[in-house]
Design a protein around this motif. Sequence first.
Motif, PDB file in Angstrom:
ATOM      1  N   ARG A 104       0.832  -1.205   0.000  1.00 41.00           N
ATOM      2  CA  ARG A 104       0.000   0.000   0.000  1.00 41.00           C
ATOM      3  C   ARG A 104       0.870   1.259   0.000  1.00 41.00           C
ATOM      4  O   ARG A 104       0.613   2.205  -0.751  1.00 41.00           O
ATOM      5  CB  ARG A 104      -0.912  -0.011   1.224  1.00 41.00           C
ATOM      6  CG  ARG A 104      -1.750   1.243   1.369  1.00 41.00           C
ATOM      7  CD  ARG A 104      -2.607   1.197   2.626  1.00 41.00           C
ATOM      8  NE  ARG A 104      -1.803   1.043   3.826  1.00 41.00           N
ATOM      9  CZ  ARG A 104      -1.159   2.035   4.416  1.00 41.00           C
ATOM     10  NH1 ARG A 104      -1.186   3.259   3.900  1.00 41.00           N
ATOM     11  NH2 ARG A 104      -0.451   1.833   5.512  1.00 41.00           N
ATOM     12  N   PHE A 107       2.482   1.966  -3.378  1.00 44.05           N
ATOM     13  CA  PHE A 107       1.574   2.606  -4.330  1.00 44.05           C
ATOM     14  C   PHE A 107       1.376   4.081  -4.006  1.00 44.05           C
ATOM     15  O   PHE A 107       1.296   4.926  -4.900  1.00 44.05           O
ATOM     16  CB  PHE A 107       0.218   1.889  -4.334  1.00 44.05           C
ATOM     17  CG  PHE A 107       0.212   0.612  -5.123  1.00 44.05           C
ATOM     18  CD1 PHE A 107       0.618   0.595  -6.448  1.00 44.05           C
ATOM     19  CD2 PHE A 107      -0.204  -0.580  -4.548  1.00 44.05           C
ATOM     20  CE1 PHE A 107       0.606  -0.576  -7.183  1.00 44.05           C
ATOM     21  CE2 PHE A 107      -0.221  -1.760  -5.272  1.00 44.05           C
ATOM     22  CZ  PHE A 107       0.189  -1.760  -6.598  1.00 44.05           C
ATOM     23  N   SER A 108       1.275   4.402  -2.720  1.00 44.31           N
ATOM     24  CA  SER A 108       1.003   5.785  -2.331  1.00 44.31           C
ATOM     25  C   SER A 108       2.155   6.715  -2.683  1.00 44.31           C
ATOM     26  O   SER A 108       1.956   7.926  -2.864  1.00 44.31           O
ATOM     27  CB  SER A 108       0.726   5.863  -0.824  1.00 44.31           C
ATOM     28  OG  SER A 108       1.890   5.582  -0.078  1.00 44.31           O
ATOM     29  N   GLN A 117      -3.849   8.653  -7.891  1.00 43.99           N
ATOM     30  CA  GLN A 117      -4.045   7.619  -6.872  1.00 43.99           C
ATOM     31  C   GLN A 117      -5.273   6.769  -7.178  1.00 43.99           C
ATOM     32  O   GLN A 117      -5.279   5.561  -6.945  1.00 43.99           O
ATOM     33  CB  GLN A 117      -4.176   8.264  -5.491  1.00 43.99           C
ATOM     34  CG  GLN A 117      -2.873   8.847  -4.960  1.00 43.99           C
ATOM     35  CD  GLN A 117      -3.068   9.630  -3.680  1.00 43.99           C
ATOM     36  OE1 GLN A 117      -4.188   9.995  -3.321  1.00 43.99           O
ATOM     37  NE2 GLN A 117      -1.963   9.908  -2.975  1.00 43.99           N
ATOM     38  N   ILE A 121      -4.483   2.923  -7.349  1.00 48.02           N
ATOM     39  CA  ILE A 121      -5.022   2.099  -6.252  1.00 48.02           C
ATOM     40  C   ILE A 121      -6.345   1.434  -6.642  1.00 48.02           C
ATOM     41  O   ILE A 121      -6.481   0.213  -6.536  1.00 48.02           O
ATOM     42  CB  ILE A 121      -5.195   2.948  -4.982  1.00 48.02           C
ATOM     43  CG1 ILE A 121      -3.840   3.444  -4.496  1.00 48.02           C
ATOM     44  CG2 ILE A 121      -5.885   2.141  -3.884  1.00 48.02           C
ATOM     45  CD1 ILE A 121      -3.915   4.410  -3.330  1.00 48.02           C
ATOM     46  N   PHE A 125      -4.419  -1.582  -8.814  1.00 46.71           N
ATOM     47  CA  PHE A 125      -4.262  -2.497  -7.683  1.00 46.71           C
ATOM     48  C   PHE A 125      -5.566  -3.228  -7.391  1.00 46.71           C
ATOM     49  O   PHE A 125      -5.558  -4.400  -7.009  1.00 46.71           O
ATOM     50  CB  PHE A 125      -3.786  -1.733  -6.452  1.00 46.71           C
ATOM     51  CG  PHE A 125      -3.449  -2.629  -5.294  1.00 46.71           C
ATOM     52  CD1 PHE A 125      -2.514  -3.644  -5.421  1.00 46.71           C
ATOM     53  CD2 PHE A 125      -4.074  -2.458  -4.074  1.00 46.71           C
ATOM     54  CE1 PHE A 125      -2.213  -4.476  -4.356  1.00 46.71           C
ATOM     55  CE2 PHE A 125      -3.779  -3.284  -2.999  1.00 46.71           C
ATOM     56  CZ  PHE A 125      -2.842  -4.296  -3.144  1.00 46.71           C
ATOM     57  N   THR A 142      -9.550  -1.485  -1.349  1.00 48.39           N
ATOM     58  CA  THR A 142      -9.185  -0.220  -1.998  1.00 48.39           C
ATOM     59  C   THR A 142      -9.926   0.964  -1.390  1.00 48.39           C
ATOM     60  O   THR A 142      -9.384   2.081  -1.362  1.00 48.39           O
ATOM     61  CB  THR A 142      -9.445  -0.272  -3.514  1.00 48.39           C
ATOM     62  OG1 THR A 142     -10.831  -0.584  -3.765  1.00 48.39           O
ATOM     63  CG2 THR A 142      -8.568  -1.325  -4.178  1.00 48.39           C
ATOM     64  N   MET A 145      -7.856   1.951   1.536  1.00 51.02           N
ATOM     65  CA  MET A 145      -6.623   2.582   1.083  1.00 51.02           C
ATOM     66  C   MET A 145      -6.875   4.011   0.591  1.00 51.02           C
ATOM     67  O   MET A 145      -6.096   4.931   0.879  1.00 51.02           O
ATOM     68  CB  MET A 145      -5.977   1.740  -0.019  1.00 51.02           C
ATOM     69  CG  MET A 145      -5.459   0.395   0.464  1.00 51.02           C
ATOM     70  SD  MET A 145      -4.824  -0.653  -0.871  1.00 51.02           S
ATOM     71  CE  MET A 145      -3.390   0.276  -1.392  1.00 51.02           C
TER      72      MET A 145
END
Length: 560
Positions: A104, A107-108, A117, A121, A125, A142, A145
Motif C-alpha cells: 500500500r 503505491f502511495s 491515486q 489504487i 491495484f 481499496t 486505502m
Amino acid sequence: MFEPVADQVGGSLVLSALCGALPLITMFVLLGGLRMKAWRAGIISLVVALVVAVALFEMPADDAILSAAQGALFSGFFPIMWIVINAVFVYNLTVHTGHFDVLRRAFSKISDDQRIQALIIAFCFGALLEALAGFGTPVAITVVMLMAMGFKPVKAAAVALIANTAPVAYGAMASPINALSDQTGFSVETLGAMVGRQTPVLAVLVPLILVFVVDGRRGLRQTWIPALLCGIGFGIAQFVASNYISVPLADIIASLFSVLVVVGLLRVWQPREKVYAESLVGAAAATSAGSGSGTGSGAPAGTGDGEVRDSSREVFKAFLPYMIIVVIFVIVSIPAIKDALAHPPFTLSGTDYTPTVIFPGLDDVAGAQGGFKFDWFPAAGTMLLISGILTAICLRIRPDAVARTYGATYRQLAPAIVTVMAVLGLAYVMNFSGQTGSIGAWLAGAGSAFAILSPILGWLGVAVTGSDTSSNALFGLLQVTTAKEAGLDPVLMAASNSSGGVLGKMVSPQNLAIAAAAVGMAGKEGEIFRKVFGWSIAMLAFMCVLVALQSTPVLGWMVP
C-alpha cells in the motif's frame, strides 16, 4: 431416461417459462427486496428450484437432489470456491506478515495527486486484488486505502465501485469464466478469448470516468492522458493475456502492465496542477500561507520524521507472492506440461479416453450425460495453494501461523462458500430439469434482438447476486440455449452474460454494503448507490451496443 421438454407445464411454453423462472424470482426478491443475506437467499431459492423441478417439471426427486449435489460440490466448491479460498489465503498471508501495508505504501509514493491515486489504487491495484480474490475483496480493501490517502467517504466508495468493473470477468483467477464454461460446455480458453474482446474496450473508458468522478471536468481535462494510457494499457494486456497467454492470468498481467504504463508516464510527465487530499491542503495552508493554487488544490504538508520508509528488499517481498503466482501459472500453461497434467494421476476424471465422469446416480438424466471433470492437481485453486505455500516459505512464515491463516480463511469465506454452492446447486437443478431450457425457448422469440438483451440479463444477475460467477451459473446455459434458438452465436451470447454482468457489480446490494461499511456509512448505501447508478447504466448501454454490433457483420470479425 429423464428428458425435459420446453412446454412441460400444461403444454404451454409461456407457463413453463414462468414456472421455470420462480427460483430466480425468489432469489431476486429475497436479495433485492427483502435484503436477506445471500447465503440464506441461496438456500431458499435452491429449495424452490427443487420443488419446481419435482412438482411441475416432473423430475424424479432423487435426480433433482443429486443434480443439486453435483452443482454444489463439483462446480460450486470445486473448482470455483477452491480458487477463491486459496487466492484469499495468499492475500491473508501478506496481511499477516505486514507486507500488504508495504505494498500500500509503495503505491502511495507513486503520486500524491488524488486523480493518479484513483488510477493506481482503485483501478490497477484493485484489478490485481480482483484477479486473486474477487467477491468484494477489491472494494473493501481499496476503499480503505483511498480513505487513508485522504479521499472523502462517498467519493472513495464510488471510485472503488466504478473501478471494479473491467477486471471482474477474470476475477478470482477467472472463476466467472470457469463457471460459464461449466454451464455451457465451451472451453475456458474460448470463453475467455471472447470476453477478452469485450471488456478491454470497456477498460479504456473506466479510468477516464474515475478521474472525472474525483475532480470533475478539470480532472478529465488535466489527467486524460494518464487515464487514457492506463485504460489502453490495461485493455491491450487483458486482450493479449486472455487470448494468447493464460485466461486465469489475464487480470494479473493487465493490472501490472497498466501500473508500469502510468509509472513510466509520470517519470516524464506531470499534471499542470495537482489535487491533494483536503486534510493535506489544510495542513499545508497552516504551515505555508498562500501555497494553494486557488483552485481547490494545493501542496501537501511535509511527511515529517514519522514517515515509514520501506527498504527495496521489503518492497520486493511485498510483490513476491504475485510474482510467484504469475510464474507458476505460466509454467503450467506450457503445452507439454499442460498436457501431462491432464492425465492420471493428476486428474481423477476417468481415463485418457474418457476425460469426464457422470455424477453417481445421474446416469438416467439426459442433461447430466456430459459429465464433469475433476482435475484436482492442475486446477487453478491448487496452483494458488502451491503459490501460498511457496510464499510462506519465501517470507519465512512459521508453519503454525500458516495453518491458522488457512483456517481463518475458511471461516472468513464461510458465507460465500455456502452462497456459491447453493447458487450452483440451483443452476444445475434448473438446467437438468428443463427450467432453464423453457426460459430460453421463450426468450428466443425475441430473435436477433436478444443480442441487445443478453448483457442486460448478465447485469441483472450480478446486480442481484453480487457475483459474476453466480450470474454465469444462473444464466450461462440459458444464454446458449436462447442463442441457438434465435440463430445467434452461442459463444458471443455466453460471453456477453459475463461482460454485461461486470457492470452490475457496482449496484449490487452486497458490494454497496461492503463499500458503505468500509467507509463508516453502514445504512447509507442509498447515497453511494445514487453516485454510481448512472455510470452503471451508461456503461451497460455501451456494452449492449458493442454486443449487438458483434452479432452482425459490422464487428462479427471479433468473435473467435
